[in-house]
Scaffold this motif. Structure first.
Motif, PDB file in Angstrom:
ATOM      1  N   TYR A 150      33.842  47.808  38.785  1.00 47.51           N
ATOM      2  CA  TYR A 150      34.277  46.431  38.876  1.00 47.51           C
ATOM      3  C   TYR A 150      34.215  45.802  37.470  1.00 47.51           C
ATOM      4  O   TYR A 150      34.913  45.104  37.146  1.00 47.51           O
ATOM      5  CB  TYR A 150      33.510  45.725  39.942  1.00 47.51           C
ATOM      6  N   ASN A 180      36.610  47.034  34.855  1.00 47.40           N
ATOM      7  CA  ASN A 180      37.890  46.489  35.334  1.00 47.40           C
ATOM      8  C   ASN A 180      38.229  44.984  35.040  1.00 47.40           C
ATOM      9  O   ASN A 180      39.203  44.489  34.365  1.00 47.40           O
ATOM     10  CB  ASN A 180      38.419  46.848  36.436  1.00 47.40           C
ATOM     11  N   TYR A 181      36.918  44.259  35.465  1.00 49.11           N
ATOM     12  CA  TYR A 181      37.216  42.942  35.481  1.00 49.11           C
ATOM     13  C   TYR A 181      36.430  42.093  34.231  1.00 49.11           C
ATOM     14  O   TYR A 181      36.308  40.878  34.003  1.00 49.11           O
ATOM     15  CB  TYR A 181      36.800  42.127  36.692  1.00 49.11           C
ATOM     16  N   ALA A 199      32.943  38.306  35.149  1.00 47.86           N
ATOM     17  CA  ALA A 199      33.553  38.600  36.613  1.00 47.86           C
ATOM     18  C   ALA A 199      32.419  39.080  37.527  1.00 47.86           C
ATOM     19  O   ALA A 199      32.340  38.866  38.598  1.00 47.86           O
ATOM     20  CB  ALA A 199      34.843  39.310  36.635  1.00 47.86           C
ATOM     21  N   ARG A 219      39.430  42.720  44.850  1.00 49.94           N
ATOM     22  CA  ARG A 219      39.226  43.600  43.851  1.00 49.94           C
ATOM     23  C   ARG A 219      40.593  44.607  44.016  1.00 49.94           C
ATOM     24  O   ARG A 219      40.735  45.066  45.120  1.00 49.94           O
ATOM     25  CB  ARG A 219      38.054  44.110  43.559  1.00 49.94           C
TER      26      ARG A 219
END
Length: 549
Positions: A414, A417-418, A422, A483
């Motif tokens: 996570y 990717n973000y 985030a 997500r």
């Protein structure tokens, strides 16, 4: 009504303390000072009254002695008249010859004096009455002192003591030795005594008595209320003969009546004077001493209570007295103390502000030391401390305790990717969802590091552990934290829960390891799931059961 001994002792102690406090006060000292000041006057007045009383007693005693001497003089006068009569009778031929009928008739005709009882007698050498004015006395014998007829007339005259006649009255006998060894005898009755007593009673109230040589009263005349010698003032005079006496006595209370009235009036005036002087001294002392001291005491009390604005009012003190100087010193001290108090208050205010800042800083440090700065949950340190405390407490109570371990599924992916911002937002939202699991005040939710969280549940019933674990999982799942990199399209967590029964001497690390093992099983089992491990309650043997009972 019963009174405790302790109450009596307490009352006695308070009474002693109050009396000691009064004796140590200025009021008591002023009162004692004025009493000492006027005590010479009081002693002089008392001595004057005692001297007057003593003088009156001595005067009354002298008067009584002089009056008794007058009684004795009356008796000697009667004796002189009797001697004159006997001398005359002894020279009369009918009596000198001793002719009974002629002698008796002559003696009965003698009107010599009222002091002679009427029974003049002539005795022969054997003491037998050979002639008498009362024929019944002829032939009787009398034992009297006998003097020689050749002596001088004064030495031939004899006075006998008092005796009681047939009528019960005192009678004294006088005799005169005459020619032919005859003895001429006359009886003297108490007429002289009665005349003396009557004359004395007309002048004043007194008791008069004729006493024999042994002190036995022969005749008592006058005040019967005059009592024993201790209650009377008496004077006496001896009578010729065997030592009989005349006694004149007066009632002591009557003699001292005017002196006692004067003494009572004097003592009353003295007491009134003492009270007046004491009251005057008290009022003056209070005005000049006690009132200024009381004012200064009130100022000192104000200082003691922290009020340094109090001042001694100058017009309440005599400007020339020492109290005015003392009041000025008090005011100067008050000003200095007030300035110092202002400075101290300012310094104290600064200290209080610094202390408040320090307390706030300590609270912040404490929060930082026990809280996760990102999520606001408890940190790993606080969780470990709470775990240790709960373990000891539950071990003592025999209650179970549980730990729920939570891990965000694929959180590293996570973040990749973000991005980390985030990821931080995700951690905060998960923390908010987990906080709902802490339903009780003793429950604790903590972030243990990275994407790992834990919930401490002391005293949780075993059957509730699975419910709590599922609530934790669904709370995160229902938040719908999107997500796109997972098949479910949202953030999920894996949950491992373990419950044990702590024992003394055991380690809470076993519970943590059990929860981590359950979490590992949940991850290996496909994630977004719960695994719960519950230890059975310990068996209670007979010995532990007896102790428990």
């Amino acid at each position: 009504m019963k009174i405790a001994v302790g109450e009596i002792r307490g009352f006695s102690a308070r009474t002693r303390n109050g009396f000691a406090h009064f004796l140590g006060s200025i009021r008591a000292r002023l009162f004692i000072f004025f009493l000492i000041a006027i005590s010479p006057l009081a002693l002089f007045q008392a001595q004057t009254l005692r001297d007057a009383r003593s003088d009156r007693i001595n005067e009354a005693r002298s008067v009584a002695a002089a009056e008794a001497e007058l009684g004795a003089a009356a008796y000697r006068e009667a004796l002189d008249r009797a001697r004159t009569v006997l001398a005359l009778v002894s020279r009369t031929p009918p009596v000198a010859t001793g002719d009974g009928p002629t002698c008796g008739a002559y003696l009965r005709g003698v009107d010599a004096s009222r002091d002679i009882a009427g029974d003049i007698r002539v005795l022969d050498t054997d003491g037998r009455v050979i002639c008498a004015s009362d024929e019944r006395l002829v032939g009787r014998r009398m034992s009297l002192s006998r003097a020689s007829s050749g002596q001088e007339e004064d030495t031939r005259f004899a006075v006998e003591g008092f005796s009681i006649d047939d009528a019960g009255q005192p009678v004294s006998f006088v005799s005169l030795a005459g020619p032919g060894e005859k003895l001429y005898v006359a009886a003297i009755d108490a007429g002289w005594f009665r005349r003396f007593a009557v004359e004395l009673s007309e002048r004043r109230s007194a008791k008069v008595l004729l006493a024999s040589a042994s002190g036995t009263p022969l005749i008592v005349f006058g005040e019967s209320r005059i009592g024993a010698p201790g209650d009377a003032i008496a004077g006496s005079a001896s009578l010729p003969g065997d030592g009989a006496s005349v006694v004149v006595s007066s009632d002591l209370a009557s003699v001292l009546a005017d002196i006692d009235r004067l003494a009572l009036r004097g003592y009353t005036i003295l007491i009134a004077l003492l009270l007046l002087v004491a009251l005057t001294g008290y009022v003056v002392g209070r005005r000049l001493l006690l009132a200024p001291i009381d004012d200064l005491r009130q100022i000192a009390d104000s200082f003691a209570s922290g009020d340094f604005t109090a001042r001694a009012v100058s017009d309440r003190f005599n400007a020339r007295s020492e109290f005015a100087v003392l009041a000025s010193a008090f005011n100067g001290m008050a000003s200095a103390l007030e300035d110092r108090k202002v400075a101290l208050d300012a310094a104290q205010a600064r200290l209080d502000a610094k202390e408040a800042e320090l307390v706030a800083a300590n609270l912040r440090l404490e929060a930082l030391a026990h809280s996760d700065p990102l999520t606001g949950l408890a940190n790993r340190r606080r969780f470990d401390e709470s775990l240790e405390e709960a373990w000891e407490r539950m071990a003592g109570d025999g209650e179970p305790m549980a730990v729920v371990a939570i891990d965000i599924d694929h959180f590293k992916l996570y973040n990749d990717n973000y991005g980390h911002p985030a990821g931080d937002r995700c951690l905060k939202q998960v923390a908010d969802a987990l906080a709902i699991a802490a339903l009780r005040s003793e429950d604790l939710v903590a972030r243990c590091g990275g994407e790992e969280f834990a919930v401490l549940l002391p005293g949780l019933p075993p059957e509730h552990l699975g419910v709590v674990a599922e609530i934790v999982r669904t709370q995160v799942f229902d938040r719908v934290l999107e997500r796109a990199d997972t098949p479910l399209g949202r953030v999920t967590v894996s949950v491992g829960a373990a419950l044990v029964y702590p024992c003394r001497g055991g380690s809470p690390e076993a519970l943590r390891i059990a929860a981590d093992r359950a979490l590992y099983e949940a991850k290996n089992g496909g994630r977004n799931r719960c695994v719960v491990h519950v230890d059975p309650p310990p068996e209670i043997d007979d010995a532990r059961l007896r102790v428990a009972l």
